[in-house]
Scaffold this motif. Structure first.
Motif, PDB file in Angstrom:
ATOM      1  N   ARG A 139      -3.299   4.842   2.640  1.00 40.01           N
ATOM      2  CA  ARG A 139      -2.260   5.705   2.906  1.00 40.01           C
ATOM      3  C   ARG A 139      -2.652   7.005   3.635  1.00 40.01           C
ATOM      4  N   GLU A 191      -5.655   2.993  -2.185  1.00 38.62           N
ATOM      5  CA  GLU A 191      -5.237   2.685  -3.521  1.00 38.62           C
ATOM      6  C   GLU A 191      -6.133   1.294  -3.475  1.00 38.62           C
ATOM      7  N   LEU A 243     -10.604   0.363   3.989  1.00 42.18           N
ATOM      8  CA  LEU A 243      -9.859  -0.912   3.632  1.00 42.18           C
ATOM      9  C   LEU A 243     -10.704  -2.223   3.613  1.00 42.18           C
ATOM     10  N   HIS A 244     -10.701  -2.728   2.219  1.00 46.07           N
ATOM     11  CA  HIS A 244     -11.774  -4.001   1.924  1.00 46.07           C
ATOM     12  C   HIS A 244     -13.038  -3.500   1.611  1.00 46.07           C
ATOM     13  N   ARG A 272      -8.106   4.124   6.974  1.00 50.87           N
ATOM     14  CA  ARG A 272      -7.984   2.631   7.171  1.00 50.87           C
ATOM     15  C   ARG A 272      -9.492   2.003   7.286  1.00 50.87           C
ATOM     16  N   THR A 280      -7.557  -1.488  -1.471  1.00 50.52           N
ATOM     17  CA  THR A 280      -6.536  -2.588  -0.819  1.00 50.52           C
ATOM     18  C   THR A 280      -5.334  -1.782   0.050  1.00 50.52           C
ATOM     19  N   LYS A 281      -5.245  -0.515  -0.083  1.00 53.17           N
ATOM     20  CA  LYS A 281      -4.211   0.189   0.682  1.00 53.17           C
ATOM     21  C   LYS A 281      -4.595   1.568   1.069  1.00 53.17           C
TER      22      LYS A 281
END
Ligand code: SF4
Length: 443
Positions: free
Chosen positions: A433, A438, A371-372, A368, A430-431
């Motif tokens: 997991r 992703e 992310l971005h 995480r 963007t994601k």
């Protein structure tokens, strides 16, 4: 002209060995066949680290013999020296040959089925070449596995490698440097140094930190990775090189095997859980954001619930990005084989599940953080729907969508519809997991 087919089971070392073996057979006039049931020679490069990998070999040999009766079947890799395996397969496999002796293979194959014309001893006498000198037939044009040594001196009590591959032998630094220089000049983007204990490398005045620093100082755009490291050989110098060399990827694979000191002792690992945790702290302090992956065994003989709880505790504290969780299986010939395999299968499974659940949480939390963010990805494949996939420097698998609305610089620079396989691209994540990321191709 005889045709051959190689089936590789196991680790990156085995894949790298198969690349060398294929190059050698090509140079000796053999031809790669495309159907395993029609080729003259089928080579199984085997792994004996777990019972499941060993069972796969038995299944494959049976199947090949059934549908390709005339084939000469060769067993190399981990299982080739095991007497019980030789006995079990004696009526179905023709040749058993340790990987570092494969230079003898063409001559051994020059005989009838089950009856080589020469003995391995006869061939050994006339050979001046060295196995590690063979230049491999690479399976990609962007990632190259470079073995820097072979074998292991550590004798962890559960492991077959020192018996299967013999003691540690290292290539000279000059040879490795020359090979890596050639790979970079040929456009390779990811150089993966491999050995059973890559960080115990020693040759002449070179140790592993010195070799890694030398390779990282080479000009060009490329990544450097190395597998596998032993905690006992993680020196201050190596941590310094990891911290200061941008070409060395921010990912360390460091097998822990257990979080309990008594089990670590019984495994003959030669470090404590506290020492392992301290190492990880040092590495992360030196290079923030470093991804850490590991190997662990659950259900080692005598492992109590309390001892397993120490492994859970270590997993919680370290927060791994990935772990290869093995349920202990006794390996013939090893020291632990004599111990009572007393943790029931169902309990081993339960312990593996507990670690896996924990790992899923820590890996997701770690991913995480991306992310971005925009991360660099080396693209290594594309699926039917046009989605690319690749690896980030921290070793996550990244699924990459092309930008839909407008062309990005990544796409424009390479032309519309350009094949990105083997290229470094910038990807906006963007994601996240648990075991992957992703993203879309960045502007
Ligand atoms: S260090 Fe231990 S686990 Fe790794 S290859 Fe050597 S004996 Fe096997």
């Amino acid at each position: 002209m005889k045709t051959y087919h190689i089936i590789t089971i196991g680790c990156q070392m085995n894949y790298a060995d198969s690349e060398r073996l294929a190059a050698y057979l090509d140079s000796r006039g053999f031809k790669l066949g495309n159907d395993v049931y029609k080729t003259d020679v089928v080579i199984l490069n085997t792994c004996g680290v777990r019972q499941a990998a060993e069972d796969r070999v038995y299944g494959l040999v049976n199947q090949i013999r059934k549908y390709n009766e005339a084939a000469q079947i060769v067993i190399t890799g981990c299982l080739s020296r095991r007497e019980d395996v030789k006995k079990r397969l004696s009526d179905r496999a023709d040749i058993f040959l340790p990987i570092n002796e494969v230079l003898a293979l063409p001559k051994l194959l020059d005989g009838k089925k089950f009856q080589p014309r020469f003995s391995l001893e006869e061939i050994r006498l006339e050979q001046g070449e060295k196995y590690l000198d063979i230049l491999p037939k690479r399976s990609t044009s962007f990632t190259a596995y470079v073995p820097i040594g072979n074998g292991c001196n550590n004798f962890c009590s559960y492991c077959v490698v020192p018996y299967a591959r013999g003691r540690e032998v290292y290539r000279s630094a000059a040879e490795i440097i020359k090979e890596v220089r050639g790979l970079i000049a040929a456009g390779y983007k990811e150089i993966v140094l491999i050995a059973q204990n890559v960080n115990s490398y020693r040759s002449g005045s070179y140790d592993f930190p010195k070799l890694l620093a030398k390779l990282a100082a080479m000009p060009g755009k490329f990544w450097l990775r190395f597998f596998s490291s032993h905690p006992k050989d993680m020196s201050v110098d190596l941590i310094k090189v990891i911290a200061t060399s941008a070409k060395v990827c921010g990912h360390l694979h460091l097998a822990v095997q257990s979080g309990d000191d008594r089990i670590l002792k019984a495994m003959n690992r030669r470090y404590t859980a506290a020492q392992y945790k301290k190492l990880i702290k040092q590495v992360r302090a030196a290079r923030p954001g470093m991804a850490v992956t590991t190997d662990v065994i659950v259900g080692f003989p005598g492992e109590t619930k309390k001892q397993f709880a120490n492994t859970v505790k270590l997993f919680r504290e370290v927060g791994f990005d990935m772990a290869y969780i093995a349920q202990y299986s006794p390996r013939p010939g090893t020291a632990a084989y004599r111990l009572n395999d007393d943790v029931p299968a169902v309990e081993k499974k339960r312990r593996a599940r507990i670690l896996n659940d924990l790992l899923t949480k820590t890996a997701l939390a770690n991913n995480r953080r991306y992310l971005h963010q925009t991360v660099e990805v080396l693209i290594d494949g594309r699926n039917r729907r046009g989605k690319y996939s690749g690896k980030a420097a921290a070793y996550q698998t990244v699924s990459v969508e092309l930008a839909k609305s407008k062309k990005t610089k990544n796409q424009i620079g390479r032309g519309a519809g350009a094949d990105l396989i083997g290229e470094f691209v910038a990807v906006k994540i963007t994601k996240a997991r648990p075991f992957g990321l992703e993203g879309i191709l960045a502007e």
